[in-house]
Enzyme design. Structure first.
Site, mmCIF file in Angstrom:
data_model
loop_
_atom_site.group_PDB
_atom_site.id
_atom_site.type_symbol
_atom_site.label_atom_id
_atom_site.label_comp_id
_atom_site.label_asym_id
_atom_site.label_seq_id
_atom_site.Cartn_x
_atom_site.Cartn_y
_atom_site.Cartn_z
ATOM 1 N N ASP A 29 -4.063 -3.310 -36.868
ATOM 2 C CA ASP A 29 -3.188 -4.333 -36.297
ATOM 3 C C ASP A 29 -3.761 -4.757 -34.943
ATOM 4 O O ASP A 29 -4.240 -3.912 -34.182
ATOM 5 C CB ASP A 29 -1.768 -3.774 -36.116
ATOM 6 N N THR A 115 5.929 -15.123 -49.628
ATOM 7 C CA THR A 115 7.154 -15.693 -49.078
ATOM 8 C C THR A 115 7.780 -16.699 -50.030
ATOM 9 O O THR A 115 7.076 -17.367 -50.806
ATOM 10 C CB THR A 115 6.853 -16.402 -47.743
ATOM 11 N N TYR A 139 2.504 -22.967 -43.086
ATOM 12 C CA TYR A 139 2.776 -21.550 -43.333
ATOM 13 C C TYR A 139 2.859 -21.269 -44.829
ATOM 14 O O TYR A 139 2.168 -20.395 -45.360
ATOM 15 C CB TYR A 139 4.064 -21.129 -42.633
ATOM 16 N N ASN A 168 14.941 -13.533 -47.244
ATOM 17 C CA ASN A 168 15.186 -13.330 -45.810
ATOM 18 C C ASN A 168 15.269 -11.840 -45.484
ATOM 19 O O ASN A 168 16.301 -11.212 -45.734
ATOM 20 C CB ASN A 168 16.473 -14.046 -45.376
ATOM 21 N N PHE A 206 22.974 -25.321 -37.475
ATOM 22 C CA PHE A 206 22.326 -26.602 -37.731
ATOM 23 C C PHE A 206 22.797 -27.161 -39.071
ATOM 24 O O PHE A 206 22.332 -26.758 -40.128
ATOM 25 C CB PHE A 206 20.808 -26.433 -37.724
ATOM 26 N N GLY A 283 13.945 -30.267 -43.441
ATOM 27 C CA GLY A 283 13.314 -29.300 -44.333
ATOM 28 C C GLY A 283 14.151 -28.093 -44.668
ATOM 29 O O GLY A 283 13.655 -27.161 -45.316
#
Length: 320
Positions: A29, A115, A139, A168, A206, A283
């Site tokens: 790392d 993801t 991404y 998530n 949001f 998005g």
């Protein structure tokens, strides 16, 4: 020996906590987003960058590596839009460097943290692995490029791999030794909890006009320890030869709205949040929930920790 790249980061460090119980581990790392304190003391640690050929070769020459798990990607959607070069250099080019060295050393087992962003803006509410992958930001595209590289390496170089597409990730280790610590923090649950601890003046929601029961976005949350256990099952399948190539969604299969998450945080902490409402962000789909039946059918994995357990563990960590 198992190599964990990105093992000082949020999800990587939780996986290492589980892995050291049964395997010898080396963590690579660069500590750009990870933390030295998050690495389990039983693991070997090499500080270095995945894109540095000399450093990566040194790890493979020093340790007899049987498999690699990759947690070392940058993962901020907004940042990837502003600085796509950073994402293609670290996520794609550096991973190619790693795969090339693995191929040269005849190391063929690879587990990749991918993801749900690879799906983009799906037109269905519950997403299985057959949904087309149409990412809408650098991404998501960088992660999908790595998935495509793995498929090509499997065909040409006998690479065995498992791709795990997270929804998530949330929560913290059961002892509250390690947990989510990002700078800046962009994830909903830690932002709420930081606010309830007095570290933020308010929290913003949001969009309140989505086609959902309460008008706010719905997401699928999965405890980071459940994620770690899925990686262990994937690793065992590769090492035992029962998996050659596979792609799995990782999620609870249940969705919770932003308002529901705020209310659950308030109930658990017995504190009231100061909430402000803002326009939708570009998005943001109304609903993203995983269908994780495939990994349950094939590997027997199912998320065990519910949303209250996720938030309680995160609260214990952030309170410390």
């Amino acid at each position: 020996m198992i190599l964990v790249v990105g093992g000082a980061g949020y999800i990587g460090s939780h996986f290492v906590k589980e892995l050291v119980k049964t395997h010898d581990v080396v963590v690579l790392d660069n500590l750009s987003t990870g933390h030295l304190w998050a690495i389990d003391s039983k693991a070997n640690f090499v500080e270095g960058d995945l894109g540095d050929k000399v450093t990566v070769q040194h790890v493979f020459d020093t340790f007899k590596i049987d498999a690699v798990l990759h947690f070392a990607a940058f993962s901020l959607v907004g940042e990837s839009v502003l600085d796509p070069m950073k994402y293609y250099e670290n996520n794609v080019a550096a991973t190619l460097n790693l795969l090339k060295i693995m191929q040269e050393r005849n190391v063929n087992n690879f587990v990749f943290s991918s993801t749900a962003a690879t799906y983009g803006m799906p037109i269905v509410d519950v997403i299985d692995e057959q949904i087309p992958t149409l990412p809408i930001n650098p991404y998501g595209r960088s992660k999908l490029m790595i998935e495509q590289m793995l498929a090509d390496f499997a065909q040409s170089y006998q690479m065995n791999y498992v791709v795990l597409r997270y929804f998530n990730a949330a929560g913290a280790y059961e002892t509250a030794e390690i947990g989510e610590s990002h700078s800046p923090e962009t994830h909903l649950i830690p932002i709420i909890l930081q606010h309830l601890l007095g570290q933020r003046e308010s929290i913003s929601v949001f969009g309140t006009d989505y086609d959902t029961p309460d008008g706010t976005c719905i997401r699928d949350y999965i405890h980071v320890t459940d994620l770690a256990k899925a990686h262990l099952l994937a690793l065992r399948g590769l090492l035992h030869g029962t998996i050659k190539t596979a792609t799995y969604n990782l999620g609870n299969g249940n969705g919770f709205s932003v308002k529901e998450i705020i209310e659950t945080c308030e109930r658990i902490t017995e504190k009231r949040a100061n909430v402000t409402y803002a326009e939708r962000r570009a998005g943001d789909p109304a609903k993203l929930v995983a269908n994780a039946e495939k990994i349950y059918t094939e590997l027997g994995w199912k998320a065990q920790i519910d949303i209250e357990g996720i938030i309680k563990s995160a609260w214990n960590w952030h309170s410390k």
